[in-house]
Design a protein around this motif. Structure first.
Motif, short mmCIF file in Angstrom:
data_model
loop_
_atom_site.label_atom_id
_atom_site.label_comp_id
_atom_site.label_asym_id
_atom_site.label_seq_id
_atom_site.Cartn_x
_atom_site.Cartn_y
_atom_site.Cartn_z
N TYR A 63 0.83 -1.20 0.00
CA TYR A 63 0.00 0.00 0.00
C TYR A 63 0.87 1.26 0.00
CZ TYR A 63 -3.73 3.26 1.27
OH TYR A 63 -4.62 4.30 1.27
N LEU A 64 1.91 1.28 0.85
CA LEU A 64 2.77 2.46 0.92
C LEU A 64 3.50 2.68 -0.40
CD1 LEU A 64 3.99 4.64 2.90
CD2 LEU A 64 5.94 3.09 3.10
N LEU A 65 3.99 1.60 -1.01
CA LEU A 65 4.83 1.74 -2.19
C LEU A 65 4.01 1.95 -3.46
CD1 LEU A 65 7.46 -1.09 -1.53
CD2 LEU A 65 7.34 1.22 -0.62
N HIS A 66 2.96 1.16 -3.62
CA HIS A 66 2.27 1.15 -4.90
C HIS A 66 0.98 1.97 -4.92
CE1 HIS A 66 5.30 -1.71 -5.92
NE2 HIS A 66 4.84 -2.64 -5.09
N ASN A 67 0.34 2.13 -3.78
CA ASN A 67 -0.85 2.99 -3.72
C ASN A 67 -0.49 4.44 -3.44
OD1 ASN A 67 -1.74 0.15 -3.16
ND2 ASN A 67 -3.77 1.09 -3.21
N LEU A 68 0.51 4.63 -2.56
CA LEU A 68 0.90 6.00 -2.20
C LEU A 68 2.16 6.48 -2.92
CD1 LEU A 68 0.26 5.91 1.67
CD2 LEU A 68 -1.31 6.56 -0.16
N ASP A 69 2.85 5.55 -3.59
CA ASP A 69 4.05 5.88 -4.38
C ASP A 69 5.11 6.57 -3.54
OD1 ASP A 69 5.56 5.89 -6.72
OD2 ASP A 69 4.89 7.90 -7.30
N ILE A 70 5.40 5.99 -2.38
CA ILE A 70 6.39 6.54 -1.46
C ILE A 70 7.62 5.64 -1.44
CG2 ILE A 70 6.85 6.94 1.02
CD1 ILE A 70 4.01 8.05 1.21
N ASP A 71 8.79 6.24 -1.36
CA ASP A 71 10.08 5.53 -1.37
C ASP A 71 10.07 4.39 -0.35
OD1 ASP A 71 12.88 4.83 -0.92
OD2 ASP A 71 13.39 6.71 -1.93
N TRP A 72 10.41 3.19 -0.82
CA TRP A 72 10.34 1.99 0.02
C TRP A 72 11.25 2.08 1.24
CZ3 TRP A 72 14.60 -1.21 0.91
CH2 TRP A 72 15.73 -0.97 0.12
N ARG A 73 12.31 2.86 1.15
CA ARG A 73 13.26 2.93 2.27
C ARG A 73 12.65 3.58 3.51
NH1 ARG A 73 18.03 6.02 -0.50
NH2 ARG A 73 16.20 7.10 -1.36
N LEU A 74 11.66 4.47 3.31
CA LEU A 74 10.99 5.07 4.46
C LEU A 74 10.16 4.02 5.20
CD1 LEU A 74 9.87 8.53 3.05
CD2 LEU A 74 11.43 8.12 4.95
N GLY A 75 9.51 3.13 4.46
CA GLY A 75 8.77 2.05 5.10
C GLY A 75 9.68 1.11 5.85
N ALA A 76 10.81 0.78 5.23
CA ALA A 76 11.78 -0.10 5.90
C ALA A 76 12.33 0.56 7.16
CB ALA A 76 12.91 -0.44 4.94
N ALA A 77 12.58 1.86 7.10
CA ALA A 77 13.10 2.58 8.26
C ALA A 77 12.06 2.63 9.39
CB ALA A 77 13.51 3.99 7.86
N TYR A 78 10.79 2.80 9.04
CA TYR A 78 9.76 2.84 10.08
C TYR A 78 9.60 1.46 10.72
CZ TYR A 78 5.50 3.91 12.61
OH TYR A 78 4.59 4.10 13.62
N PHE A 79 9.68 0.42 9.92
CA PHE A 79 9.63 -0.94 10.48
C PHE A 79 10.83 -1.19 11.38
CE2 PHE A 79 6.71 -4.10 8.13
CZ PHE A 79 5.65 -3.21 8.19
N GLU A 80 12.00 -0.70 10.99
CA GLU A 80 13.18 -0.85 11.85
C GLU A 80 12.93 -0.22 13.21
OE1 GLU A 80 17.87 0.56 12.13
OE2 GLU A 80 16.94 0.30 10.16
#
Length: 420
Positions: free
Chosen positions: A353-370
């Protein structure tokens, strides 16, 4: 008298820990709580939240108690790993360091710095394919299926170590003087420590419950896509990430269960998931820092920060909070924020959803999960995010969120529980 330093950062356990019997002579056991990993920031986000910090303090303290019961002192330091070890080596006149073979680039960089002044021996303590079974990273496949097919026919993994550590350790009375910074940190959060979910004792008890007593492993393949509950998965990811559970010991327990009780698709599938973990570990050793590039292992290296428009910045914050307005996504994100854990199915959907629906850089999602995940594992986390983004070991994976919600939460039970 020469002292060898034994760094236990990635092996916070007594069982199957080759570092504890790695050398003869006088030894000092050490753990460094790395300040950058728990107090630093990346892309403007904290690298770890308070829950992760508390868990790390708890598990280190549990190991300290385990070792003290065996008359082994544990030196607990706080700071930059390489700097702390170098200073301690100077004070103790130590020339030899033993540590776990690193996977993430930060640990690799620390090891490189330490090798300038110390004789460093690295042992692969946390891989299934150590010793004579280890692959050569430079020539290993970049796709999971060829990797699995290379390894799976024999289903062999390195055996857990059975050696009993000797008694030539600095005792607690001699190590206590070095622990003031960690004690201060521990006391600061003492009344707020999380339940003991990641220590060696709790991990081994969990294995006994999940595999042997309740035999939940027999239905793992059928339940692993559930979104919440106590026994739909093994929940070994936390101690595996912390190093308080040996992956080789876990594999051995599954094989023993298959031999003594029953082997089925579910027992195989848990091993299959452990092979995925293994695959990402060797991929990180192969490509190192490239995993933090915008294009990961595909395309030209680009380590510039993710760029967000004002609208995307707002969308990212709403995603983090679980307030996107998409119930299935919000329920999973709120579960993550409340518990520090989220199911595999939930992880894939919120990432998509973050990457393909919102088109946001995947690294931000990975950083938030970290920041949030109690089972944060550098290779698995960043490797899986790149996988969904299409910058890692596959083409991009996009999920139909509505369809996923209908398949895995058809009655809305999970959504209703998380979004009352």
């Amino acid at each position: 008298m020469s002292i060898s330093l034994i760094l236990l950062n990635d092996t916070l356990r007594w069982h199957d820990n080759p570092l504890l019997s790695a050398c003869d002579g006088t030894k000092a056991a050490i753990v460094v709580l790395n300040k950058a990993a728990f107090f630093g920031r990346q892309y403007g986000l904290q690298r770890a939240n308070l829950q992760r910090l508390k868990q790390q303090i708890t598990v280190i303290t549990a190991l300290q108690s385990t070792l003290a019961a065996k008359h082994i002192g544990l030196i607990t330091l706080v700071g930059d790993t390489a700097s702390c070890i170098s200073k301690l080596a100077f004070e103790l006149k130590a020339e030899q360091l033993y540590c776990a073979e690193p996977v993430a680039s930060y640990e690799r960089a620390s090891g490189k710095r330490l090798k300038q002044t110390l004789n460093v021996t690295e042992l692969d303590c946390n891989s299934l394919l150590g010793d004579e079974l280890r692959p050569e990273p430079a020539i290993m496949p970049d796709s999971f299926t060829p990797f699995r097919k290379q390894r799976e026919p024999l289903l062999q993994v390195s055996a857990p170590t059975q050696k009993t550590p000797d008694k030539n350790w600095l005792p607690p009375a001699q190590t206590g003087a070095y622990n003031s910074a960690f004690i201060q940190l521990s006391q600061q959060y003492h009344t707020h420590l999380t339940p003991d979910t990641g220590s060696e004792v709790s991990a081994l008890a969990r294995l006994q419950h999940y595999i042997w007593q309740q035999q939940h492993i027999l239905h793992y393949k059928q339940t692993r896509n559930q979104l919440m509950g106590g026994d739909y998965a093994s929940f070994c990811s936390v101690p595996l990430a912390l190093g308080s559970l040996s992956v080789r010991y876990l594999w051995q327990q599954i094989v023993s269960f298959e031999q003594q009780v029953q082997a089925n698709d579910s027992t195989y599938w848990l091993k299959f998931e452990l092979l995925w973990r293994e695959f990402f570990r060797w991929q990180f050793r192969k490509y190192a820092n490239l995993w933090f590039s915008k294009h990961a292992i595909k395309g030209q290296a680009d380590f510039s920060w993710p760029q967000l428009s004002k609208a995307q910045h707002k969308q990212f914050n709403l995603w983090c909070q679980g307030n996107t307005g998409e119930p299935f996504i919000d329920a999973n994100m709120r579960l993550l924020n409340q518990t520090g854990l989220i199911s595999n199915r939930g992880r894939q959907n919120v990432a998509s959803y973050l990457l393909h629906n919102l088109d946001i850089d995947w690294r931000l999602g990975a950083a938030y999960f970290e920041q949030r995940l109690l089972d944060y594992d550098c290779a698995s986390n960043w490797g899986n995010w790149a996988y969904i983004a299409g910058t890692g070991n596959s083409a991009q994976r996009q999920f139909n969120i509505s369809k996923q919600a209908q398949m895995y939460d058809p009655q809305g039970t999970f959504v209703n529980a998380m979004l009352p």
